[in-house]
Design a protein around this motif. Structure first.
Motif, PDB file in Angstrom:
ATOM      1  N   GLN A  59       0.848  -1.194   0.000  1.00  0.00           N
ATOM      2  CA  GLN A  59       0.000   0.000   0.000  1.00  0.00           C
ATOM      3  C   GLN A  59       0.880   1.238   0.000  1.00  0.00           C
ATOM      4  O   GLN A  59       1.957   1.241   0.614  1.00  0.00           O
ATOM      5  CB  GLN A  59      -0.933  -0.005   1.207  1.00  0.00           C
ATOM      6  N   PHE A  63      -3.023   1.924   7.979  1.00  0.00           N
ATOM      7  CA  PHE A  63      -3.574   0.565   7.981  1.00  0.00           C
ATOM      8  C   PHE A  63      -4.116   0.213   9.373  1.00  0.00           C
ATOM      9  O   PHE A  63      -5.232  -0.275   9.520  1.00  0.00           O
ATOM     10  CB  PHE A  63      -2.499  -0.435   7.549  1.00  0.00           C
ATOM     11  N   VAL A  86       1.963  -6.254   9.270  1.00  0.00           N
ATOM     12  CA  VAL A  86       2.229  -4.992   8.583  1.00  0.00           C
ATOM     13  C   VAL A  86       3.725  -4.690   8.672  1.00  0.00           C
ATOM     14  O   VAL A  86       4.272  -4.611   9.767  1.00  0.00           O
ATOM     15  CB  VAL A  86       1.441  -3.852   9.262  1.00  0.00           C
ATOM     16  N   THR A 115       1.825  -5.551   3.461  1.00  0.00           N
ATOM     17  CA  THR A 115       1.089  -6.439   4.362  1.00  0.00           C
ATOM     18  C   THR A 115       1.291  -7.869   3.896  1.00  0.00           C
ATOM     19  O   THR A 115       1.205  -8.167   2.701  1.00  0.00           O
ATOM     20  CB  THR A 115      -0.425  -6.142   4.415  1.00  0.00           C
ATOM     21  N   ASN A 169     -10.415  -5.102   0.301  1.00  0.00           N
ATOM     22  CA  ASN A 169      -9.274  -4.240   0.631  1.00  0.00           C
ATOM     23  C   ASN A 169      -8.876  -3.293  -0.496  1.00  0.00           C
ATOM     24  O   ASN A 169      -8.193  -2.296  -0.262  1.00  0.00           O
ATOM     25  CB  ASN A 169      -8.072  -5.085   1.051  1.00  0.00           C
ATOM     26  N   PHE A 181      -6.164   4.647   1.437  1.00  0.00           N
ATOM     27  CA  PHE A 181      -4.876   4.865   2.115  1.00  0.00           C
ATOM     28  C   PHE A 181      -3.997   5.781   1.267  1.00  0.00           C
ATOM     29  O   PHE A 181      -3.341   6.687   1.765  1.00  0.00           O
ATOM     30  CB  PHE A 181      -4.132   3.543   2.355  1.00  0.00           C
TER      31      PHE A 181
END
Lengths: 158, 440
Positions: free
Chosen positions: B198, B205, B333, B343, B376, B383
């Motif tokens: 991400q 997160f 993470v 992740t 997600n 994010f």
């Protein structure tokens, strides 16, 4: 030769449906029990009972399609396009009833906002011969980078 | 300016708001790695990832490349992935088996699984020098502390600090709840790790994990789509139900935004947090009933009721572990940079449970946690957008004020108030812990 030509045309059609976002037409290429499967590793022999990046029947495909079409599918709002190339098509098995097993290779370029990503790999298709042409019983997609970390995720079928 | 402010991290975290630099500043990130990730207990892996002697998996703790390895004596060690000779990494793969010992690919120094020097080629060359087996600097450095709780292996790179159990406190329920749900009392990892990157700070997160306001906003599209198909399938099943996997997705739409207030977040010291359950994963279908039977046989009815009565959706173990114990999912993470986070997503089998129960956890793993996730994906999009906005000059603070002042605090535990499940209490608690970690 005729089979080979028809199969090639079929594979081009399925990637054209994806690239032009004709999701329902793409889903309709599958038999009612057809499965789209992307294993996380080339060593996997079946989609059942083990992890899969995709393992979808037509019902789950429909969920994915309806989601992508929803106006609040946030990740799909920005500019997003794909382009598939399919090649190296070879028929590996021909059944008496005309059903085929076909291997091919693909390269997909994806544009997301300003970023380009590349995915490549192989397809394995189990195709059923029907009156209306071929239908997909199984589309197995082995991505060369299946085991690599995903920079962002995949939102539609490759 | 930032340098001065950094001397006092408490000024960056107010009870109901946080400075944006906490998420975007490179120097703060480096300090976070030093004072948080490279100090506290970090999850390295499950011991079933390395079942045989010599099996190893590489893992990142903060900025440190580490190796989780099973020794010949059965013990699981955590070592720095660094040859003490010239600094080469010993393992270049994510996992494998190193055989009887490690052998560096550069100059063939060899090491036992516990990091001790085994041999140096043509070692006469070192006669009369300080280098050799007597010098501990010639061993592969070990993590300062390693502890295993019910198969989950953690390491701390700091000599001192709370024990793993003290650190986990009540968040230990993540592992108890997962293992207790197995008739055999333990779980086994399914050897596949989905890895997703991400483009944002790691804390976004963690904050999202227990943010009960976001699901019906962010995941509406998937919830609605799944609910549509679920209804069709239920009709086709004539009185039967659609597979539970559709419910796992449709809950994001059928649990409407106001209903999220009915749940509760419970926040603990060190930044850990629990979100109570909402999915209703105890249907009365044949699979569940068969599982119940096996469980009752293993534990007796009283203990069984207690085990399956644990009502958790999600446990967050600060600063980098998110566990969904009732579905046996675990996300670790790993910060890669101030604006890049990896992740690693695993799931587990309940030892002794019927196959159908595993399939349930697998369905969730594939649909929610795979790199083709229907859920997600939209979090990741947010994010990225969040990090972009925070890096701008459009504002200096991030607001964490939802239901501020209405949290219920007792013995260091902070709960969201009654019918205030969407309270930003978890974020406030995480930031409070963050400021404490960061203050030397």
């Amino acid at each position: 030769m005729k089979d080979h030509y028809e199969v090639e045309q079929f594979l081009y059609k399925q990637s054209e449906f994806l690239d032009t976002k004709q999701w329902q037409k793409w889903i309709d290429l599958f038999t009612p029990d057809g499965v789209y499967w992307m294993p996380p590793d080339a060593s996997y022999k079946t989609w059942e009972g083990q992890p899969a990046i995709f393992a979808e029947d037509q019902n789950l495909m429909t969920v994915r399609m309806l989601r992508v079409l929803h106006p609040d599918a946030w990740s799909q709002r920005p500019l997003w396009e794909t382009n598939h190339l399919v090649s190296n098509v070879s028929i590996v098995k021909t059944n008496k009833n005309g059903d085929l097993e076909v291997k091919s290779r693909f390269h997909m370029m994806e544009l997301r906002r300003d970023d380009v990503r590349h995915f490549a790999g192989s397809y394995f298709h189990k195709l059923k011969k029907t009156k209306k042409g071929y239908a997909i019983q199984l589309q197995r997609v082995d991505m060369t980078n299946a085991q690599a970390a995903y920079d962002y995720v995949l939102q539609v079928w490759v | 300016m930032l340098k001065e402010r950094k001397a006092d991290f408490s000024s960056m975290v107010e009870p109901d708001r946080v400075r944006k630099e906490v998420y975007t500043d490179q120097q703060i990130f480096e300090l976070e790695m030093e004072r948080i990730h490279e100090t506290v207990w970090i999850y390295c892996g499950h011991e079933s990832q390395v079942p045989k002697a010599g099996d190893y998996a590489t893992v990142q703790i903060g900025r440190q490349p580490m190796i989780l390895v099973r020794g010949n004596n059965g013990k699981v060690n955590v070592l720095y992935n660094r040859c003490p000779h010239r600094g080469n990494m010993l393992c270049g793969d994510r996992k494998g088996n190193t055989g009887e010992f490690f052998r560096c690919s550069y100059h063939a120094w060899t090491f036992h699984h516990d990091g001790k020097l085994k041999n140096i080629p043509m070692k006469a060359a070192y006669e009369g020098t300080r280098y050799g087996k007597d010098n501990p600097d010639c061993n592969v450095k070990k993590a300062a502390r390693v502890q295993n709780y019910r198969g989950f292996v953690f390491a701390s790179l700091a000599e001192d600090g709370p024990t793993l159990k003290e650190f986990l406190g009540k968040s230990i329920v993540a592992f108890d709840d997962m293992c207790d749900r197995a008739p055999a009392g333990e779980v086994e990892v399914v050897p596949n790790c989905f890895r997703v990157i991400q483009h944002s700070n790691w804390k976004l997160f963690l904050e999202n994990q227990l943010d009960a306001l976001h699901p019906s906003v962010v995941h509406q599209s998937t919830g609605r789509a799944a609910h549509e198909v679920e209804k069709i399938l239920a009709r086709k099943a004539k009185g039967g139900a659609a597979p539970l996997s559709y419910h796992m997705l449709s809950a994001f739409a059928t649990v409407t935004i106001d209903k999220w207030d009915d749940f509760q977040t419970i926040n603990y010291p060190y930044g850990h947090c629990i979100l109570t359950g909402y999915m209703g994963l105890r249907p009365q279908d044949p699979d569940t009933l068969a599982y119940d039977k096996v469980m009752i046989k293993a534990y007796g009815r009283k203990r069984f009721e207690k085990i399956v009565g644990v009502n958790i959706h999600h446990v967050l173990v600060y600063p980098g572990l998110s566990v969904q114990s009732p579905l046996q999912q675990l996300r670790a993470v790993r910060p890669l940079g101030v604006d890049r986070t990896l992740t690693e997503i695993w799931h587990f089998r309940l030892k002794g449970a019927p196959e159908a129960i595993y399939r349930r956890s697998l369905a969730y793993y594939n649909l929610v946690n795979s790199p083709a996730t229907l859920i997600n994906a939209d979090d990741l999009e947010n994010f990225w957008k969040c990090h972009q906005g925070l890096a701008s000059d459009g504002g200096d603070w991030v607001s964490l004020g939802r239901h501020h002042g209405r949290d219920i605090e007792k013995d260091g535990t902070v709960s969201s108030g009654p019918r205030m499940g969407t309270s930003e209490a978890p974020m406030r608690n995480q930031m409070k812990a963050w400021a404490k970690y960061m203050q030397p």
